[in-house]
Motif scaffolding. Structure first.
Motif, PDB file in Angstrom:
ATOM      1  N   GLU A 384     -72.666  79.654  47.289  1.00 17.96           N
ATOM      2  CA  GLU A 384     -72.815  79.826  45.847  1.00 17.96           C
ATOM      3  C   GLU A 384     -71.910  80.953  45.381  1.00 17.96           C
ATOM      4  O   GLU A 384     -71.478  81.797  46.168  1.00 17.96           O
ATOM      5  CB  GLU A 384     -74.266  80.111  45.455  1.00 17.96           C
ATOM      6  CG  GLU A 384     -74.780  81.493  45.817  1.00 17.96           C
ATOM      7  CD  GLU A 384     -76.152  81.746  45.195  1.00 17.96           C
ATOM      8  OE1 GLU A 384     -76.912  80.786  45.012  1.00 17.96           O
ATOM      9  OE2 GLU A 384     -76.450  82.916  44.886  1.00 17.96           O
ATOM     10  N   ILE A 385     -71.598  80.920  44.097  1.00 18.79           N
ATOM     11  CA  ILE A 385     -70.808  81.984  43.496  1.00 18.79           C
ATOM     12  C   ILE A 385     -71.380  82.254  42.108  1.00 18.79           C
ATOM     13  O   ILE A 385     -71.499  81.340  41.278  1.00 18.79           O
ATOM     14  CB  ILE A 385     -69.307  81.614  43.427  1.00 18.79           C
ATOM     15  CG1 ILE A 385     -68.521  82.717  42.710  1.00 18.79           C
ATOM     16  CG2 ILE A 385     -69.078  80.257  42.777  1.00 18.79           C
ATOM     17  CD1 ILE A 385     -67.016  82.528  42.792  1.00 18.79           C
ATOM     18  N   SER A 386     -71.774  83.489  41.866  1.00 19.96           N
ATOM     19  CA  SER A 386     -72.362  83.862  40.577  1.00 19.96           C
ATOM     20  C   SER A 386     -71.257  84.265  39.605  1.00 19.96           C
ATOM     21  O   SER A 386     -70.110  84.521  40.000  1.00 19.96           O
ATOM     22  CB  SER A 386     -73.343  85.016  40.757  1.00 19.96           C
ATOM     23  OG  SER A 386     -72.651  86.207  41.111  1.00 19.96           O
ATOM     24  N   VAL A 387     -71.628  84.342  38.341  1.00 19.26           N
ATOM     25  CA  VAL A 387     -70.676  84.799  37.330  1.00 19.26           C
ATOM     26  C   VAL A 387     -70.211  86.213  37.657  1.00 19.26           C
ATOM     27  O   VAL A 387     -69.024  86.541  37.543  1.00 19.26           O
ATOM     28  CB  VAL A 387     -71.311  84.745  35.925  1.00 19.26           C
ATOM     29  CG1 VAL A 387     -70.385  85.376  34.891  1.00 19.26           C
ATOM     30  CG2 VAL A 387     -71.641  83.313  35.542  1.00 19.26           C
ATOM     31  N   ARG A 388     -71.133  87.052  38.091  1.00 19.08           N
ATOM     32  CA  ARG A 388     -70.799  88.432  38.438  1.00 19.08           C
ATOM     33  C   ARG A 388     -69.773  88.480  39.578  1.00 19.08           C
ATOM     34  O   ARG A 388     -68.818  89.247  39.537  1.00 19.08           O
ATOM     35  CB  ARG A 388     -72.074  89.176  38.829  1.00 19.08           C
ATOM     36  CG  ARG A 388     -71.873  90.638  39.152  1.00 19.08           C
ATOM     37  CD  ARG A 388     -73.207  91.363  39.262  1.00 19.08           C
ATOM     38  NE  ARG A 388     -74.081  90.778  40.265  1.00 19.08           N
ATOM     39  CZ  ARG A 388     -75.296  90.289  40.002  1.00 19.08           C
ATOM     40  NH1 ARG A 388     -75.760  90.291  38.773  1.00 19.08           N
ATOM     41  NH2 ARG A 388     -76.036  89.797  40.977  1.00 19.08           N
ATOM     42  N   GLU A 389     -69.969  87.635  40.578  1.00 17.33           N
ATOM     43  CA  GLU A 389     -69.035  87.602  41.712  1.00 17.33           C
ATOM     44  C   GLU A 389     -67.678  87.056  41.282  1.00 17.33           C
ATOM     45  O   GLU A 389     -66.628  87.549  41.730  1.00 17.33           O
ATOM     46  CB  GLU A 389     -69.622  86.758  42.838  1.00 17.33           C
ATOM     47  CG  GLU A 389     -70.814  87.399  43.520  1.00 17.33           C
ATOM     48  CD  GLU A 389     -71.538  86.460  44.457  1.00 17.33           C
ATOM     49  OE1 GLU A 389     -72.190  86.942  45.398  1.00 17.33           O
ATOM     50  OE2 GLU A 389     -71.483  85.222  44.236  1.00 17.33           O
ATOM     51  N   ALA A 390     -67.691  86.046  40.411  1.00 13.63           N
ATOM     52  CA  ALA A 390     -66.432  85.488  39.919  1.00 13.63           C
ATOM     53  C   ALA A 390     -65.641  86.531  39.142  1.00 13.63           C
ATOM     54  O   ALA A 390     -64.415  86.656  39.301  1.00 13.63           O
ATOM     55  CB  ALA A 390     -66.708  84.267  39.037  1.00 13.63           C
ATOM     56  N   ILE A 391     -66.336  87.302  38.322  1.00 17.60           N
ATOM     57  CA  ILE A 391     -65.664  88.346  37.546  1.00 17.60           C
ATOM     58  C   ILE A 391     -65.091  89.416  38.467  1.00 17.60           C
ATOM     59  O   ILE A 391     -64.003  89.949  38.226  1.00 17.60           O
ATOM     60  CB  ILE A 391     -66.638  88.952  36.521  1.00 17.60           C
ATOM     61  CG1 ILE A 391     -66.952  87.926  35.430  1.00 17.60           C
ATOM     62  CG2 ILE A 391     -66.061  90.221  35.899  1.00 17.60           C
ATOM     63  CD1 ILE A 391     -67.997  88.378  34.432  1.00 17.60           C
ATOM     64  N   SER A 392     -65.794  89.722  39.550  1.00 18.13           N
ATOM     65  CA  SER A 392     -65.276  90.729  40.490  1.00 18.13           C
ATOM     66  C   SER A 392     -64.005  90.233  41.163  1.00 18.13           C
ATOM     67  O   SER A 392     -63.062  91.004  41.387  1.00 18.13           O
ATOM     68  CB  SER A 392     -66.342  91.075  41.534  1.00 18.13           C
ATOM     69  OG  SER A 392     -66.572  90.001  42.425  1.00 18.13           O
TER      70      SER A 392
END
Length: 470
Positions: A384-392
């Motif tokens: 999975e990939i969260s929005v927070r991780e994508a932004i990082s």
């Protein structure tokens, strides 16, 4: 169903987007009344070729979705990925060929100063510069694919979920915690990409891209294809529109349509993206942007556009899993085949076996690209990939690009030069990625176990990691 909404009308509309390019590219030399794309001028060439790439991307996406009825989905997406990034191979191969033809050996380039190589003072210096550009274009393309592709599509998928009702999107409590979950079948792609990434860290230690890199990296991709092509044909997801229409066709017409869509879109993308990218380069150079920066970032961004368009199409149809599969498959083939074949092209142009050389700056570029991949895989290891991780992912990528650009333009002063900046970011990626892998070590074991089971199944043996079954 209205005539305009009929699937064949949609196909005709996509074909219409490519007709301008067909006329100027194929008809310009044969028909006196039709100008060649060289005669159009830079801006018009960018416009006509860019529209053709858009139309071809729709055709490519429809072909891949239709093919899922007859071949394993992972294999159909792997074919899509190769076709979508074919222009990137062509651009890199051109620089590698020029380097070999100019005699840019490791020893010869080592005798030249950095300033002489960058200025292209002699034919040999220009060849050495082309060798560096081949690496720069390759590393830029790979970092764009993750920094913009993976990150952007994750955020876009979550954003569109309210309308698409994509079952892969999970609402989570917390700041930017909503996430896209991935099918565990993608463990094979992630594992093979992890293997290629580990090897990539070793590439600069050899002083160039050599036959060992070719054997290992191409071997990784061949083994991957050998596994996924033996996979089962999954129950086809409920398709809509053009793919649904073509999947109702009987044999042999259905596979012929798929081959036709792949062939036509492949030709359009392969012929149109290079002038599209070159036109953008020219526009950038005319506006004072350094050549090296244009070739590393703007040209790859243009050549990656077909794939990003295809993934957006899939996400808009609530097929984010297939979209991410395409992005990861593209990263895998670029990180294996693209690097691995550069030394082959170089050797063919050189007339004998040779090692594609690169300077210390390009060694740092390879290390930061491998480190970014390592970090991104640590994020995806739990599927999975969260929005927070994508932004990082995006923040680390774009901040490095901006800082390096400002350093090159001497717009800011930092305690490190551009090469040292790459090494600093490499360390940051590796430290954070390692921390994530340690924290998610159970997910790492599961991913490797699932990939191992896929390999066992491919050779007719039973899976052993039944504890990971959904």
């Amino acid at each position: 169903m209205s005539r305009l909404s009929h699937p064949l009308a949609q196909v005709a509309g996509a074909l219409a987007l490519t007709l301008g390019w067909v006329l100027v590219f194929f008809g310009g030399a044969a028909l006196p009344v039709v100008p060649t794309y060289e005669q159009l001028g830079v801006v018009l060439t960018v416009g006509v070729s860019g529209v053709a790439v858009l139309g071809a991307s729709f055709l490519l996406a429809w072909g891949a979705e239709t093919a899922e009825k007859d071949v394993p989905r992972a294999f159909a997406i792997a074919v899509l990925a190769v076709l979508a990034v074919a222009p990137e191979y062509a651009v890199d191969a051109l620089y590698a060929w020029n380097a070999g033809a100019g005699g840019a050996t490791t020893a010869a380039c080592g005798d030249l100063s950095t300033a002489a190589v960058q200025a292209g003072e002699t034919e040999l210096a220009r060849a050495c510069h082309d060798a560096n550009l081949a690496v720069a274009n390759m590393t830029g393309a790979n970092r764009i694919l993750i920094g913009i592709g993976w990150a952007g599509i994750a955020v876009f998928t979550v954003y569109r979920a309210a309308k698409t009702q994509d079952a892969a999107v999970r609402d989570r409590e917390g700041w930017l915690a909503d996430a896209v979950t991935l099918d565990r079948d993608i463990a094979t792609e992630i594992t093979f990409l992890f293997m290629a990434t580990v090897w990539a860290f070793l590439v600069p230690l050899g002083g160039g891209i050599d036959i060992l890199d070719t054997l290992v990296l191409v071997g990784i991709y061949v083994l991957y294809i050998g596994i996924i092509i033996r996979g089962d044909v999954e129950a086809t997801e409920d398709q809509v529109g053009v793919p649904h229409y073509f999947q109702q066709w009987s044999l042999p017409w259905r596979p012929l349509v798929v081959l036709g869509l792949f062939a036509y879109s492949g030709v359009m993308i392969f012929t149109a993206v290079e002038p599209f990218a070159h036109g953008l380069e020219t526009i950038g150079l005319n506006n004072g942007i350094p050549e090296f920066f244009m070739i590393q970032w703007i040209a790859p961004l243009a050549s990656e556009s077909p794939e990003l368009i295809v993934v957006v199409v899939l996400v808009n149809k609530a097929r984010s899993t297939a979209g991410f599969n395409a992005l990861i498959s593209s990263k895998l083939n670029q990180w294996t085949l693209l690097i691995g074949t550069l030394s082959v092209v170089f050797s063919l142009a050189y007339g004998q076996y040779g090692v594609l050389p690169f300077d210390s700056k390009q060694a740092a570029e390879i290390w930061i690209t491998a480190a970014q991949s390592y970090f991104a895989l640590a994020i995806l290891v739990d599927f999975e990939i969260s929005v927070r991780e994508a932004i990082s992912i995006f923040a680390l990528f774009i901040s490095q690009v901006i800082l390096e650009f400002l350093l090159i333009r001497e717009a800011i002063a930092l305690p490190v030069d551009s090469e040292e900046l790459l090494l600093v970011y490499t360390a940051v990626y590796v430290v954070i990625g390692t921390a994530l892998f340690v924290k998610r070590r159970a997910a790492l074991r599961e991913m490797i176990g699932l990939a191992a089971d896929a390999g066992r199944t491919a050779i007719g043996r039973d899976p052993v990691h039944t504890e990971f079954a959904d």
